[in-house]
Design a protein around this motif. Structure first.
Motif, PDB file in Angstrom:
ATOM      1  N   PRO A  41       0.821  -1.213   0.000  1.00 15.22           N
ATOM      2  CA  PRO A  41       0.000   0.000   0.000  1.00 15.22           C
ATOM      3  C   PRO A  41       0.857   1.266   0.000  1.00 15.22           C
ATOM      4  CG  PRO A  41      -0.781  -1.565   1.653  1.00 15.22           C
ATOM      5  CD  PRO A  41       0.519  -2.094   1.144  1.00 15.22           C
ATOM      6  N   VAL A  42       0.412   2.265  -0.751  1.00 12.10           N
ATOM      7  CA  VAL A  42       1.159   3.511  -0.850  1.00 12.10           C
ATOM      8  C   VAL A  42       1.341   4.145   0.521  1.00 12.10           C
ATOM      9  CG1 VAL A  42       1.010   5.874  -1.710  1.00 12.10           C
ATOM     10  CG2 VAL A  42       0.539   3.968  -3.251  1.00 12.10           C
ATOM     11  N   TRP A  43       0.294   4.130   1.347  1.00 13.17           N
ATOM     12  CA  TRP A  43       0.369   4.810   2.631  1.00 13.17           C
ATOM     13  C   TRP A  43       1.430   4.206   3.561  1.00 13.17           C
ATOM     14  CZ3 TRP A  43      -0.272   1.935   6.981  1.00 13.17           C
ATOM     15  CH2 TRP A  43      -0.965   0.729   6.872  1.00 13.17           C
ATOM     16  N   ALA A  44       1.787   2.932   3.310  1.00 12.79           N
ATOM     17  CA  ALA A  44       2.740   2.247   4.183  1.00 12.79           C
ATOM     18  C   ALA A  44       4.190   2.449   3.760  1.00 12.79           C
ATOM     19  CB  ALA A  44       2.427   0.754   4.219  1.00 12.79           C
ATOM     20  N   SER A  45       4.433   3.166   2.675  1.00 12.41           N
ATOM     21  CA  SER A  45       5.803   3.352   2.195  1.00 12.41           C
ATOM     22  C   SER A  45       6.644   4.124   3.209  1.00 12.41           C
ATOM     23  CB  SER A  45       5.798   4.094   0.858  1.00 12.41           C
ATOM     24  OG  SER A  45       7.109   4.446   0.472  1.00 12.41           O
ATOM     25  N   THR A 104      -4.033   1.830  -2.529  1.00  8.30           N
ATOM     26  CA  THR A 104      -3.579   1.240  -3.779  1.00  8.30           C
ATOM     27  C   THR A 104      -2.079   0.950  -3.727  1.00  8.30           C
ATOM     28  OG1 THR A 104      -3.459   1.573  -6.183  1.00  8.30           O
ATOM     29  CG2 THR A 104      -3.183   3.512  -4.793  1.00  8.30           C
ATOM     30  N   GLU A 105      -1.639  -0.008  -4.524  1.00  9.75           N
ATOM     31  CA  GLU A 105      -0.225  -0.386  -4.520  1.00  9.75           C
ATOM     32  C   GLU A 105       0.564   0.291  -5.630  1.00  9.75           C
ATOM     33  OE1 GLU A 105       0.420  -4.539  -4.283  1.00  9.75           O
ATOM     34  OE2 GLU A 105      -0.863  -4.810  -2.529  1.00  9.75           O
ATOM     35  N   THR A 106      -0.090   1.042  -6.490  1.00  8.70           N
ATOM     36  CA  THR A 106       0.632   1.767  -7.531  1.00  8.70           C
ATOM     37  C   THR A 106      -0.122   3.041  -7.852  1.00  8.70           C
ATOM     38  OG1 THR A 106       1.484   1.717  -9.791  1.00  8.70           O
ATOM     39  CG2 THR A 106      -0.524   0.494  -9.369  1.00  8.70           C
ATOM     40  N   LEU A 107       0.621   4.086  -8.161  1.00  9.88           N
ATOM     41  CA  LEU A 107       0.022   5.363  -8.531  1.00  9.88           C
ATOM     42  C   LEU A 107       0.087   5.609 -10.035  1.00  9.88           C
ATOM     43  CD1 LEU A 107       1.439   7.609  -5.663  1.00  9.88           C
ATOM     44  CD2 LEU A 107      -0.885   6.729  -5.889  1.00  9.88           C
TER      45      LEU A 107
END
Length: 671
Positions: A468-472, A496-499
């Motif tokens: 997940p983007v937020w977990a980067s 989402t896992e990609t932007l």
């Protein structure tokens, strides 16, 4: 009456109203009830200036602030609002009383907020600096509101007398063709569509809905200024005509099948003539295209401008780009904010009639060739630091009675923050599918500054990451600076896992380093996941404002998709359909990285196909897939009637022909 009899009558009524006509009848009954209720109430009239002033003083709230009267004048204290609401207003907790200073209030939308540089640099802060330099005492109050349309600005105007402004600066117009409709306005459009076609519907929208609303807003502004004893300055926005390219989903005009096919064939001829260097032929063909599309396709003006530019016809270039910019407006589709020629004309003429002072950014930001100077823009309408400073200096000139350009602009934004702003602009441009050259130019400028390069590197780690983007782990680094946090926070909170943003990913890999081999994507890639723009997971929001769907609809002749992969052999699997193809002899073509994978029949029902990817076609990193649809639009007559019913029922229409649909598209890579 017995319950069984009531149930029987209710069932009978339900059966009679169960089809599309029934829905429309119910909508008409609801509108009749609203009109009848309104007729029993006092007719709405425009209140006199004194009443406007009295009503505002009783309100106590101005935008995101609470107004408190003091002996030295009103003060503003920020309200306790949700973060997503506060983010759209100035980052100011407290505005003290003006005392003996002249209070200048700035109203506007995201351009007036300084989008992508806010809160480090805004038009209001730059204007305050310019006015301070004159030695006269001014206090600039920033009431610009990201996303504000005419209704929002009118609401702020109603509250404005509480602030006791001496000068009101209105920097707005980009959101004025993006109207929030009521049942009455949609009903008006339904009648226009029934009586004519989509072109008539668009004309009605622009002439009978947008234009009167602008006049009403300026009437309210006049009353408010009179009640407060304020001077008014109107800042007319400009659009980045030179660099901003249209959305490919909005390319096709909403024409009947025969005309759409003729227009598409003319387009192909014009593109071939342009490639061959036959500019006079392009100009002749695009004139024929314009007669068919009546200004509803951005492609016509775009091709015409390119040909005119090569023969050094500057007047035709500008006119063509203006037509291209305006073509997407009025057809009830999603598009980026922009001021149109129609809005500019109404605003300029109406403001002049009312005695307002006017600053036209089209004149201020113009380069030697007559087009806007790209250096002053970050995207379609939001200004760079140089654009903001130049605008602020000119507004200060107007306030002080000088001609715009009298005062030289300042530029106090630190290089590091300007560089990060350029990366944010690259994100925004890539998100909207802009040319890779434009994205690369922004990145190249940014990475010349150490802080810009560090920010770009963190962003690449995010885009290359998994999960997940937020977990980067890069999120804290990317949101450390205030303007980056304001822009990126909503994006970086997604699960989402990609932007996506494939042009940006490609550029960053070239500029700040190659891909880490460990980050290469292997196995199966769901390509459509990066096309999801809806609020519901697994849903797709198209350009027509209709409810989200579980499948992707392509409104442009070519659907452009991207994905990350590792170089290998693979199979592309897709499920698709073409429901309104015009020529049965046409086919659906699938192209990977510029290489043709195969042709598929344009079937009206869902069909699946597997296409083999030969060795060498798939590459490490970003890959591109194009699905080239046959010309669709054979359903024009049915679509027009259905859209008229939708409008009459208070729903948004489809308008453009769906060229093709994808239920899934995956790439399966071999280990």
């Amino acid at each position: 009456m017995p319950k069984d009899s009531l149930r029987h009558r209710a069932d009978s009524l339900a059966r009679l109203l169960a089809d599309g006509r029934g829905t429309e009848i119910l909508a008409e009954l609801q509108k009749l009830a609203l009109e009848t209720r309104g007729a029993t109430q006092t007719a709405a009239v425009t209140p006199p200036a004194a009443a406007v002033h009295a009503a505002a003083l009783a309100g106590g709230v101005l935008g995101a602030w609470r107004v408190e009267p003091t002996a030295d004048g009103p003060e503003l204290h920020r309200c306790d609002l949700p973060p997503e609401e506060l983010r759209s207003w100035a980052d100011v907790e407290h505005v003290p009383a003006a005392r003996d200073a002249s209070r200048v209030v700035l109203l506007g939308e995201s351009s007036a907020r300084g989008f992508l540089l806010d809160p480090l640099l805004t038009p209001a802060s730059a204007l305050q600096r310019q006015l301070d330099a004159t030695g006269a005492r001014h206090q600039v109050v920033d009431l610009a509101h990201t996303g504000a349309d005419l209704r929002d600005l009118t609401q702020t105007l109603q509250q404005l007398p509480q602030a006791e402004p001496d000068i009101v600066v209105v920097y707005a117009g980009n959101n004025w063709v993006r109207y929030r409709h009521t049942p009455a306005t949609l009903d008006l459009l339904a009648g226009a569509l029934r009586a004519g076609d989509y072109i008539e519907m668009r004309r009605t929208y622009l002439d009978r809905i947008v234009t009167p609303r602008i006049e009403q807003f300026l009437d309210r502004l006049t009353q408010t200024a009179h009640a407060c004893g304020s001077d008014v300055v109107i800042v007319i926005p400009e659009f980045n005509l030179r660099d901003w390219t249209h959305d490919p989903e909005l390319e096709l005009p909403p024409l009947p099948a025969k005309d759409l096919l003729a227009w598409s064939d003319l387009r192909s001829e014009a593109e071939a003539a342009l490639a061959a260097g036959d500019d006079e032929r392009v100009l002749a063909i695009t004139a024929d295209m314009a007669r068919l599309d009546a200004g509803t396709s951005p492609v016509t003006g775009y091709l015409r401008a390119r040909a005119a530019g090569r023969v050094n016809d500057r007047e035709t270039v500008r006119a063509a780009l203006l037509h291209s910019r305006d073509a997407v407006c009025g057809l009830l589709a999603t598009h980026t904010p922009r001021i149109t020629t129609g809005v500019r004309t109404v605003l300029t003429e109406a403001a002049a009639r009312r005695g307002f002072r006017i600053l036209d950014l089209a004149e201020l930001l113009r380069a030697d060739d007559g087009l806007p100077d790209t250096a002053h823009f970050l995207d379609y309408c939001h200004l760079s630091s140089s654009g903001i400073e130049k605008t602020a200096a000119a507004v200060a000139d107007v306030i002080n009675g000088h001609a715009p350009g009298h005062t030289p602009p300042q530029d106090d934004l630190p290089a590091a923050d300007r560089a990060i702003g350029d990366i944010l602009a690259a994100v925004h441009n890539s998100y909207y599918g802009q040319r890779r050259e434009r994205v690369a130019a922004l990145v190249d400028t940014a990475v010349a500054v150490p802080e810009g390069r560090a920010f770009a590197t963190s962003l690449l780690r995010l885009l290359d990451g998994t999960g997940p983007v937020w977990a980067s782990a890069t999120v804290p680094e990317l949101t450390a600076r205030p303007h980056a946090a304001r822009y990126l926070a909503p994006m970086l909170s997604r699960s989402t896992e990609t932007l996506g943003m494939w042009s940006l990913q490609e550029t960053l890999h070239e500029v700040v380093g190659p891909r880490d081999a460990a980050a290469a994507v292997r196995g199966t890639v769901d390509v459509l996941r990066t096309a999801e723009q809806g609020l519901i997971d697994g849903a797709f929001q198209s350009v027509d404002h209709r409810p989200e769907r579980a499948f992707f609809q392509g409104f442009g002749p070519v659907t452009h998709l991207g994905f990350r992969a590792a170089a290998s052999t693979a199979v592309v699997r897709l499920t698709y359909r073409v429901r309104a193809g015009i020529r049965s002899s046409d086919s659906v073509a699938v192209v990977l990285n510029g290489h043709h994978l195969g042709d598929l029949p344009p079937v009206p029902s869902w069909a699946s196909a597997d296409l083999t990817v030969r060795p060498g076609l798939l590459r490490d990193g970003v890959n591109r897939i194009e699905v080239r649809w046959p010309c669709g639009g054979d359903d024009w007559a049915e679509r027009r009637l259905a859209d008229a019913r939708r409008l009459a029922c208070g729903e948004y229409p489809v308008v453009r022909a769906v060229q093709g649909e994808l239920f899934d598209l995956v790439v399966e890579m071999e280990d």
